[in-house]
Design a protein around this motif. Structure first.
Motif, short mmCIF file in Angstrom:
data_model
loop_
_atom_site.label_atom_id
_atom_site.label_comp_id
_atom_site.label_asym_id
_atom_site.label_seq_id
_atom_site.Cartn_x
_atom_site.Cartn_y
_atom_site.Cartn_z
N ILE A 59 0.81 -1.37 -0.08
CA ILE A 59 0.15 0.23 -0.01
C ILE A 59 0.88 1.18 -0.29
N LEU A 60 2.27 1.13 -0.03
CA LEU A 60 2.91 2.34 -0.48
C LEU A 60 2.89 2.75 -1.71
N ARG A 61 3.31 4.11 -1.78
CA ARG A 61 3.07 4.73 -3.15
C ARG A 61 4.61 4.40 -4.05
N GLU A 62 5.52 4.77 -3.63
CA GLU A 62 6.70 4.15 -4.28
C GLU A 62 7.23 2.85 -4.35
N ASP A 63 7.86 2.47 -5.56
CA ASP A 63 8.10 0.98 -6.08
C ASP A 63 9.05 0.60 -5.12
N THR A 64 10.03 1.56 -4.42
CA THR A 64 11.10 0.68 -3.63
C THR A 64 10.49 -0.04 -2.52
N PRO A 65 10.56 -1.17 -2.08
CA PRO A 65 9.86 -1.71 -0.78
C PRO A 65 10.81 -1.56 0.47
N ILE A 66 10.07 -1.38 1.45
CA ILE A 66 10.98 -1.46 2.67
C ILE A 66 11.35 -2.80 3.14
N LYS A 67 12.63 -3.00 3.60
CA LYS A 67 13.07 -4.44 3.84
C LYS A 67 13.20 -4.28 5.47
N PRO A 68 12.25 -4.81 6.22
CA PRO A 68 12.37 -5.01 7.39
C PRO A 68 13.45 -5.55 8.11
N GLY A 69 13.87 -4.78 9.34
CA GLY A 69 15.10 -5.55 9.96
C GLY A 69 14.13 -6.40 11.16
N ILE A 70 14.35 -7.49 11.26
CA ILE A 70 13.81 -8.49 12.16
C ILE A 70 14.66 -9.00 13.09
N ILE A 71 14.25 -8.86 14.61
CA ILE A 71 15.17 -9.27 15.50
C ILE A 71 14.56 -10.59 16.13
N GLU A 72 15.06 -11.70 16.10
CA GLU A 72 14.55 -13.01 16.65
C GLU A 72 15.22 -13.23 18.08
N ASP A 136 -0.34 4.95 -0.92
CA ASP A 136 -1.04 4.93 -2.17
C ASP A 136 -2.35 5.15 -1.89
N MET A 137 -2.97 6.47 -1.72
CA MET A 137 -4.43 6.49 -1.29
C MET A 137 -5.35 6.08 -2.33
N SER A 138 -5.03 5.79 -3.49
CA SER A 138 -5.95 4.91 -4.38
C SER A 138 -6.03 3.45 -4.51
N HIS A 139 -5.21 3.02 -3.63
CA HIS A 139 -5.12 1.42 -3.23
C HIS A 139 -6.68 1.03 -3.02
N SER A 140 -7.27 0.06 -3.28
CA SER A 140 -8.42 -0.37 -2.89
C SER A 140 -8.38 -0.70 -1.48
N LEU A 141 -7.81 -1.15 -0.79
CA LEU A 141 -7.63 -1.45 0.62
C LEU A 141 -7.84 -0.06 1.37
N VAL A 142 -6.97 0.92 1.03
CA VAL A 142 -7.05 2.09 1.70
C VAL A 142 -8.25 2.65 1.47
N GLN A 143 -8.94 2.99 0.30
CA GLN A 143 -10.09 3.31 0.02
C GLN A 143 -11.21 2.75 0.82
N HIS A 230 0.96 10.82 3.25
CA HIS A 230 1.77 10.99 4.61
C HIS A 230 1.49 10.33 5.68
N TYR A 231 2.49 9.66 6.49
CA TYR A 231 1.84 8.94 7.63
C TYR A 231 2.82 9.18 8.71
N GLU A 232 2.33 8.89 9.90
CA GLU A 232 3.18 8.97 11.00
C GLU A 232 2.83 7.73 11.91
N LEU A 233 4.24 7.15 12.39
CA LEU A 233 4.06 5.86 13.18
C LEU A 233 3.75 6.25 14.54
N CYS A 234 2.65 5.52 14.99
CA CYS A 234 2.32 5.78 16.43
C CYS A 234 3.15 4.94 17.31
#
Length: 475
Positions: A59-72, A136-143, A230-234
């Motif tokens: 649901i992000l607008r840009e094509d470059t994906p976020i690669k999460p850092g995961i701590i196990e 991406d505010m036009s994404h169906s899930l977001v709408q 634009h978004y803020e993380l709570c």
């Protein structure tokens, strides 16, 4: 079975915390999975969490994906066994015949999750990667989510995962003996055998194998989303997300607390119960036969935590003018029948108008109030309440509720407390303690003290007791 097992797990290891139990094995939940959070009908109800088939990158607008850092990390090893036993005898003499009935009912749920692993999102990395990113505010899930004013987004930041194949086992045993030509049957509906001497027994043993890497609980970080995406993380646990709205936000939830922040716990409790008093009065005004039947069916539903949740969900849909589909109710056939009986009784009352149509104290809304309160209490509380569904027991419990919302103490010599034998006083003490209320004897007086804990457990306990007492009054 699985939903009950995961709910028990969360209640044991993170009671009042941030973990959310997974309700279905069909849900695929990974780090960065998008989850829709939906506020409920009453302000004190826990939100409903609906996992989606999308990840944050979808649901992000840009094509470059976020690669999460995961701590196990290793979490803990968990094996839990929960169960109850019910035994009763009835002997009745009629003019021309005698009847005797004996029954035993026991159930056990064993959850063997074994060694569990915790996966956590590297929040510092996510903050860096999120800078200047937009949804991406036009994404169906977001709408579709934005259209619902009571819904918001969260993304999975932590999950508890199995590291080995494990199992959930449910064992149910029922026995009954009867004379005088009367048959005996219980609420469950497994394997059945009838003997010549008039005895009836039912047994079931169901084992559910849980595969490795199954998520059993997770935690979210919510998103505060602007018009432009634009978004803020709570980042704070007491900060909730949502969509930016034009003008004042809509307050569509019922029972929103209006008590001043500096009020005492007792005063806030009293004010909330006063706001809901019309609901209890409406239930008390129903015909005796209707109240008796509603109490009987509700007592049966209370035997199964999943059935209580299903009933609350069905009633909520009806209160919001939605047509519920009982085919989606995930509980036993006998419990579905109990729920249908309750709906039929409410319909027969002739006052099933929608709360949104201005009838905030309709019978439907009033009964939903009780069911949703039952769905919020702890397992221990629900089990003890199920044993107290009689006027003899509910009267002293209701008096203790008045004590909680009043001066906080009362004499033990009160006639209404006479039913509290030593054994029942112990159960009552445990009942209140399970909802963060201390019950203490001080000479010839009993004192109630509300413990300062997150959540609304004291309020939902009071609502449940007063609601059941309204149905039991003069039955």
């Amino acid at each position: 079975m699985f939903a009950t097992a995961t709910r028990n797990f969360v209640e044991e290891v993170d009671h009042g915390g941030l973990l959310i139990p997974v309700s279905s094995l069909n849900d695929t939940i990974a780090i960065l999975t998008v989850v829709v959070k939906r506020k409920r009908f009453w302000f004190w109800q826990k939100p409903k969490y609906i996992p989606t088939d999308f990840t944050f990158n979808d649901i992000l607008r840009e094509d470059t994906p976020i690669k999460p850092g995961i701590i196990e990390t290793d979490f803990l090893k968990y094996n839990g066994t929960y169960g109850d036993k019910i035994q009763g005898n009835v002997d009745t003499n009629f003019v021309h015949s005698n009847m005797s009935l004996q029954g035993k009912d026991s159930s056990k749920l064993q959850s063997s999750f074994g060694s569990l692993k915790k996966e956590e999102l590297d929040m510092q990395k996510l903050l860096r990667d999120s800078k200047d990113r937009c949804l991406d505010m036009s994404h169906s899930l977001v709408q579709q989510t934005k259209e619902k004013h009571r819904q918001s987004f969260g993304i999975v930041k932590e999950r508890i995962v199995t590291t080995q194949p494990c199992s959930v086992i449910e064992d149910v045993q029922q026995e009954g003996e009867c004379g005088g030509g009367l048959s005996f049957c219980g609420p469950k509906n497994p394997k059945l055998s009838l003997k010549e001497n008039g005895s009836l027994s039912k047994d079931s043993n169901v084992t559910m194998e849980i595969p490795i890497h199954t998520t059993i609980a997770y935690a979210l970080i919510e998103l505060e989303i602007k018009h432009d995406g634009h978004y803020e993380l709570c980042l704070m646990s007491d900060t909730t997300g949502g969509f930016e709205v034009d003008g004042p936000s809509l307050k569509g939830l019922l029972g929103v607390s209006g008590a001043p922040a500096d009020s005492s716990e007792n005063n806030r409790l009293r004010q909330e119960l006063e706001r809901l008093s019309d609901h209890f009065q409406l239930l008390s005004a129903l015909p005796v036969a209707t109240r008796s039947s509603l109490l009987q069916q509700m007592t049966k539903v209370m035997e199964d935590r999943g059935a209580v949740s299903s009933l609350s969900s069905v009633l909520e849909q009806m209160c919001l003018d939605k047509r519920p589909d009982l085919g989606d109710v995930t509980t036993t056939e006998s419990q579905k029948q109990n729920i249908q009986e309750i709906l039929a009784l409410l319909e027969q009352s002739g006052r099933m108008q929608s709360a949104q149509a201005g009838q905030s104290t309709s019978v439907l809304t009033a009964f939903h109030l009780i069911a949703s309160a039952m769905d919020e209490v702890t397992n221990d509380c629900l089990a003890i309440l199920g044993m107290c569904c009689s006027l003899t027991m509910l009267q002293p419990l209701e008096l203790l509720v008045q004590c909680m919302s009043g001066k906080g103490e009362m004499p033990l010599s009160s006639a209404a407390l006479a039913a509290l034998t030593e054994d029942m006083y112990g159960k009552t003490e445990h009942l209140f303690a399970s909802c963060n209320v201390s019950l203490k004897r001080d000479g010839d007086r009993v004192k109630t003290e509300i413990n300062h804990q997150p959540g609304n457990l004291p309020l939902v306990l009071c609502i449940a007791i007063r609601g059941l007492a309204s149905l039991a009054r003069c039955v």
